[in-house]
Write an enzyme that holds these catalytic residues in place. Sequence first.
Site, PDB file in Angstrom:
ATOM      1  N   GLY A  30      84.611 -62.570 -92.295  1.00  0.00           N
ATOM      2  CA  GLY A  30      85.520 -63.038 -91.090  1.00  0.00           C
ATOM      3  C   GLY A  30      84.901 -63.572 -89.883  1.00  0.00           C
ATOM      4  N   LEU A  35      77.990 -63.480-100.913  1.00  0.00           N
ATOM      5  CA  LEU A  35      78.911 -62.287-100.680  1.00  0.00           C
ATOM      6  C   LEU A  35      78.510 -61.640 -99.264  1.00  0.00           C
ATOM      7  CD1 LEU A  35      80.517 -59.875-101.194  1.00  0.00           C
ATOM      8  CD2 LEU A  35      78.624 -58.411-102.131  1.00  0.00           C
ATOM      9  N   GLU A  70      79.412 -71.868-109.288  1.00  0.00           N
ATOM     10  CA  GLU A  70      79.855 -71.333-110.285  1.00  0.00           C
ATOM     11  C   GLU A  70      80.870 -70.475-109.975  1.00  0.00           C
ATOM     12  OE1 GLU A  70      77.751 -68.460-113.802  1.00  0.00           O
ATOM     13  OE2 GLU A  70      76.650 -69.451-112.223  1.00  0.00           O
TER      14      GLU A  70
END
Length: 484
Positions: free
Chosen positions: A264, A257, A290
């Site tokens: 971007g 994350l 995963e």
Amino acid sequence: MANKKKEEGASSEKKRRRVGFSIIDAGIEANECIKVFLVSSQGEMNGANGFCIEPIDLNQFAGKDGRIYGYKGLKIEVWLNCVSFQAYADIVYESSSDCGKGITDLNQILQSIFGESLIENKNDFLQMFSADNDLLSRHVVPLGEVVHCEASGEKTISFENHSEKGACSEEQDQIVVMDMGSMHVKELYNHLVPFLLLLVEGSSPIDLDDPKWEMLLIVKKKVDGSGNTHHRLLGFATIYSFYHYPDTSRLRIGQVLVLPPYQGKGYGRHLLEAVNTIAVSRNMFDITIEEPSEHLQNIRDCMDTIRLLTFAPLKTILSSLFSRLKEERPQNSSIAFKYFPPKSLVGEVRKELKIYKKQFLQCWEVLLFLGFYKISASTEIFRAWLAAKVEAETFDRGEISAMKKCVIDVQNECGHDKTFVMVRFEGEVSPEIETGVLQKDESGERERKEEMEKFIEGRLKEIKAISEKVSLHCENLGIPISVA
């Protein structure tokens, strides 16, 4: 009589009296009344100048129907502190009452998202902006091992090696990796869980008691005028090492994350590159991921394809393959088997680049597309190859598809139209089928072909998009695309 008329009039007045009904509470969606902001100072909070993030779906935390009941004019602003990674919720509403649906417990909703990160007292939350509460710089980053060091403002980085800039400058992007054993590392991860719940669909926290988990942090390191070092978190990833028979380990990427203000800008790719560096340095068997999102998988496909373009054994095989293609110009389904990578190459790629077989075959499709298009300036030959490949993978090289599927009506005491047997057989169609005793399942065959066409078109669109990104990135990095 007068009295009687009076009573009759009173009775009529009662009948005409209107009955009032209470308004049923329609509630309000959590998505409509909850806003979440990232803030790094008190000024951003007071002026509502924080970065407003867009969660995937706040309604999932507000019960089955995703609505909040019992409040009029409800507004909830949640502030996430970028220094301490704790949260404070400012709840405002005009009035509260039970209008038939009860009164929703707002604290329960907020606790389900932010957990132990949520601070109830606003003054306590404001104190968390001080440098003394900089959990990242004071207690976490010093525990980590630097994986990658990149100067701030650098637009491109190596896909395989550490930065060639040498010593770190006063402000730089840096990646560190650490195990989850430290109390401070666990505390930081728990404060980051709300970001996962808000921004990654279907995410759940890792087991912090499992010693095989590790976390990578990508941070912006800055040294101020007094010589103090500060770190700003840009993103993070979790990885897990598990046993692979007989004597190696595989590396699995659990979560990746990048925080919304920094998305971007290539930081997700940097994290994946750091994972590759770790896998190679530890001589892991390979790397898996995963349940990646479509966006994350596309990033990985682009990155691995570019790594493969610089892999000498593959370049030799591709050069030979496309030289043959120029001469043969194949048009039939046999091309599916001509242009698969040799097993030895699959093994070399896994051993040297840690790209597992399924991932390599996806990148192989992109590499072939680049080569086919360069030779013919058309996607027709590649589409034929892709269709033949999918057909072969689905029906075991056509052997099963050559069999015919038919339905036989079987008579019984309830009537022959109530029971049937479906069979597959090889060979010519028998007269019985033509006379209607057996019925060929043509509709099922049509549906199968339509589904396959739909899949092929979708995959071809994905490959085109990845190829364009790879070509652009190779041009920026000065990597020649010598696949044909």
